[in-house]
Design a protein around this motif. Structure first.
Motif, PDB file in Angstrom:
ATOM      1  N   GLU A  88       0.835  -1.204   0.000  1.00 42.61           N
ATOM      2  CA  GLU A  88       0.000   0.000   0.000  1.00 42.61           C
ATOM      3  C   GLU A  88       0.872   1.257   0.000  1.00 42.61           C
ATOM      4  O   GLU A  88       0.562   2.239  -0.678  1.00 42.61           O
ATOM      5  N   GLN A  89       1.969   1.202   0.743  1.00 41.75           N
ATOM      6  CA  GLN A  89       2.876   2.346   0.781  1.00 41.75           C
ATOM      7  C   GLN A  89       3.464   2.625  -0.600  1.00 41.75           C
ATOM      8  O   GLN A  89       3.555   3.778  -1.030  1.00 41.75           O
ATOM      9  N   GLN A  90       3.851   1.566  -1.301  1.00 39.98           N
ATOM     10  CA  GLN A  90       4.406   1.729  -2.642  1.00 39.98           C
ATOM     11  C   GLN A  90       3.374   2.333  -3.585  1.00 39.98           C
ATOM     12  O   GLN A  90       3.681   3.211  -4.398  1.00 39.98           O
ATOM     13  N   LYS A  91       2.115   1.888  -3.456  1.00 42.59           N
ATOM     14  CA  LYS A  91       1.041   2.426  -4.277  1.00 42.59           C
ATOM     15  C   LYS A  91       0.832   3.909  -3.999  1.00 42.59           C
ATOM     16  O   LYS A  91       0.637   4.714  -4.930  1.00 42.59           O
ATOM     17  N   GLU A  92       0.868   4.292  -2.711  1.00 36.54           N
ATOM     18  CA  GLU A  92       0.687   5.694  -2.342  1.00 36.54           C
ATOM     19  C   GLU A  92       1.828   6.560  -2.876  1.00 36.54           C
ATOM     20  O   GLU A  92       1.613   7.696  -3.297  1.00 36.54           O
ATOM     21  N   LYS A  93       3.042   6.035  -2.859  1.00 33.91           N
ATOM     22  CA  LYS A  93       4.184   6.785  -3.396  1.00 33.91           C
ATOM     23  C   LYS A  93       4.025   7.002  -4.903  1.00 33.91           C
ATOM     24  O   LYS A  93       4.371   8.077  -5.420  1.00 33.91           O
ATOM     25  N   GLU A  94       3.522   5.981  -5.604  1.00 33.39           N
ATOM     26  CA  GLU A  94       3.295   6.131  -7.043  1.00 33.39           C
ATOM     27  C   GLU A  94       2.225   7.192  -7.303  1.00 33.39           C
ATOM     28  O   GLU A  94       2.369   8.027  -8.206  1.00 33.39           O
ATOM     29  N   ASN A  95       1.137   7.160  -6.523  1.00 33.28           N
ATOM     30  CA  ASN A  95       0.086   8.171  -6.671  1.00 33.28           C
ATOM     31  C   ASN A  95       0.606   9.566  -6.353  1.00 33.28           C
ATOM     32  O   ASN A  95       0.233  10.546  -7.015  1.00 33.28           O
ATOM     33  N   LEU A  96       1.469   9.658  -5.356  1.00 34.65           N
ATOM     34  CA  LEU A  96       2.047  10.950  -4.990  1.00 34.65           C
ATOM     35  C   LEU A  96       2.880  11.513  -6.134  1.00 34.65           C
ATOM     36  O   LEU A  96       2.815  12.713  -6.445  1.00 34.65           O
ATOM     37  N   GLY A  97       3.638  10.627  -6.790  1.00 39.79           N
ATOM     38  CA  GLY A  97       4.436  11.073  -7.928  1.00 39.79           C
ATOM     39  C   GLY A  97       3.561  11.579  -9.073  1.00 39.79           C
ATOM     40  O   GLY A  97       3.868  12.607  -9.693  1.00 39.79           O
ATOM     41  N   LYS A  98       2.439  10.889  -9.329  1.00 41.26           N
ATOM     42  CA  LYS A  98       1.528  11.328 -10.385  1.00 41.26           C
ATOM     43  C   LYS A  98       0.905  12.680 -10.050  1.00 41.26           C
ATOM     44  O   LYS A  98       0.766  13.554 -10.910  1.00 41.26           O
ATOM     45  N   GLU A  99       0.520  12.849  -8.786  1.00 41.90           N
ATOM     46  CA  GLU A  99      -0.114  14.103  -8.370  1.00 41.90           C
ATOM     47  C   GLU A  99       0.858  15.274  -8.460  1.00 41.90           C
ATOM     48  O   GLU A  99       0.479  16.381  -8.855  1.00 41.90           O
ATOM     49  N   ARG A 100       2.103  15.045  -8.103  1.00 46.57           N
ATOM     50  CA  ARG A 100       3.096  16.113  -8.219  1.00 46.57           C
ATOM     51  C   ARG A 100       3.320  16.479  -9.692  1.00 46.57           C
ATOM     52  O   ARG A 100       3.505  17.649 -10.022  1.00 46.57           O
ATOM     53  N   SER A 101       3.305  15.457 -10.554  1.00 46.07           N
ATOM     54  CA  SER A 101       3.455  15.718 -11.984  1.00 46.07           C
ATOM     55  C   SER A 101       2.264  16.520 -12.513  1.00 46.07           C
ATOM     56  O   SER A 101       2.435  17.490 -13.269  1.00 46.07           O
ATOM     57  N   ASN A 102       1.058  16.137 -12.091  1.00 40.40           N
ATOM     58  CA  ASN A 102      -0.143  16.879 -12.501  1.00 40.40           C
ATOM     59  C   ASN A 102      -0.130  18.303 -11.975  1.00 40.40           C
ATOM     60  O   ASN A 102      -0.575  19.235 -12.650  1.00 40.40           O
ATOM     61  N   GLN A 103       0.391  18.459 -10.761  1.00 43.20           N
ATOM     62  CA  GLN A 103       0.460  19.793 -10.160  1.00 43.20           C
ATOM     63  C   GLN A 103       1.320  20.724 -11.017  1.00 43.20           C
ATOM     64  O   GLN A 103       0.968  21.886 -11.262  1.00 43.20           O
TER      65      GLN A 103
END
Length: 420
Positions: free
Chosen positions: A185-200
């Motif tokens: 779950e932590q790895q999944k959250e880190k991947e989502n965080l990377g996508k959100e920063r890219s979208n930002q």
């Protein structure tokens, strides 16, 4: 003595696991809450993706998502550390139980061999009749009886230890599986965080000139709110000092009238701002009560998430200095006092209201209110409604800012609020 040491070790382990379990339950509740809030933000973000006018709103939602995602990752890190500690403790208990079980089996084996060599009734009788006197014969007979009973108890102990060992192994395997799931779950959250920063970054680069002006207007609003807050605190301090000086002068005049030959009173050292604000027993008690509720104060809105924290941060290449916390809430949400106190000001700043409440030496500030339902000088109670939150017409967002000051000094209000 060895048994007592083992018993003491097991008691410590049980106590440690009990505390860890309580902490893990709270962490799980926090993780579930963060997951729910992230899902809500994700749905709202998807609704704005195809709307050109909502670019700024998308950016703010992404900021909120990133903030919550980072908190969730930190939460998972703590949970993993707790699971590692639990695995270590359970492993130690398993090893201890294995050693105890091994010792019990060896003792039981020795008893069985002894019983085998002395299994005939003749041998037992010879052992009894070989005694020197009747008293010794009686003791030998009791010994044989107790030995047989002890052997049965020893077999029961072995069975209990085997069951306990099996339970611990099952629990250890379950904890290890939980840890594996948490790491996934932590790895999944880190991947989502990377996508959100890219979208930002993409959304920030697509801001129009008009939307950039809205950002600048918001910064100007925050500057005016901060200036107005400092001014009201300054006036409150000035009034308190004047009252104190008047009371001291009156007391000196009374003393002089009572004794005209008395020497002039020695100059009094200037009191600190906190001392001035806590000059009366009521104010001091209120300050102490407010401080005593640190970490337990209710939120200024019943439902909300912090989208921008206290202090200096960098967003979209721009350094932002925030002297409070921005809380995103629902449209027309009721804004309430976090503690009892007295209203010091109700001001209209750039079309939205700001309310400042004094709690002894502490001041709480609530800004971006569409309406205010309190007045200057009014005493309010904890959770009393102060007004309703305003919604930004340009972005469709409802965000209030909550600030905390101690005698004029900015304080991070987030640690003072209760866990949601």
């Amino acid at each position: 003595m060895k048994f007592l040491k083992v018993l003491f070790f097991l008691i410590c382990v049980v106590a440690t696991l009990s505390v860890s379990a309580q902490s893990s339950e709270q962490l799980k509740r926090d993780r579930d809450r963060l997951t729910d809030e992230l899902e809500k933000l994700n749905r709202e973000y998807n609704e704005t993706v195809n709307n050109k006018k909502s670019t700024l709103k998308q950016l703010n939602i992404l900021r909120a998502q990133i903030n919550l995602r980072e908190k969730k990752i930190d939460n998972i890190n703590v949970e993993v550390r707790n699971l590692n500690s639990e695995i270590t403790e359970n492993t130690n208990v398993v090893h201890s139980l294995e050693q105890q079980l091994k010792q019990l089996r060896e003792e039981y084996k020795a008893m069985i061999l002894f019983a085998y060599h002395n299994k005939s009734g003749y041998n037992k009788m010879m052992f009894v009749f070989a005694a020197k006197d009747f008293n010794q014969a009686y003791k030998r007979l009791k010994y044989l009886q107790e030995f047989a009973a002890y052997r049965k108890r020893q077999a029961g102990y072995i069975e209990e230890k085997e069951k306990e060992l099996y339970g611990r192994i099952v629990q250890l395997d379950k904890t290890k599986e939980e840890k594996r799931n948490m790491l996934l779950e932590q790895q999944k959250e880190k991947e989502n965080l990377g996508k959100e920063r890219s979208n930002q970054q993409k959304v920030a680069s697509s801001l129009t000139k008009q939307e950039s002006q809205l950002v600048a207007q918001r910064r100007e609003l925050q500057r005016k709110i901060a200036a107005a807050t400092r001014e009201i605190i300054r006036k409150t301090l000035e009034e308190a000092r004047k009252r104190e000086e008047a009371e001291r002068a009156a007391a000196a005049a009374r003393a002089k009238a009572a004794n005209k030959d008395a020497p002039a009173p020695a100059p009094v050292a200037r009191k600190t701002d906190s001392q001035v604000l806590n000059a009366t027993p009521e104010a001091a008690a209120l300050s102490s009560s407010f401080l005593g509720n640190r970490g337990r104060l209710p939120w200024p809105v019943t439902n909300g998430i912090i989208t921008q924290g206290f202090g200096t941060s960098k967003m979209d290449g721009i350094v932002v200095d925030n002297d409070g916390v921005d809380i995103r809430t629902s449209s027309a949400a009721a804004v309430r006092a976090v503690f009892e106190g007295q209203v010091r000001t109700v001001q209209d700043i750039m079309g939205a209201y700001m309310v400042v409440i004094q709690h002894g030496e502490y001041f709480t500030v609530y800004s971006n209110l569409r309406s205010a339902s309190v007045s200057v000088g009014q005493k309010v109670s904890t959770k009393q409604t102060l007004g309703t939150a305003a919604t930004d017409a340009a972005t469709g967002e409802t965000v209030i800012q909550f600030k905390l000051y101690k005698a004029g000094v900015q304080v991070n209000p987030e640690p003072w609020l209760a866990n949601r």
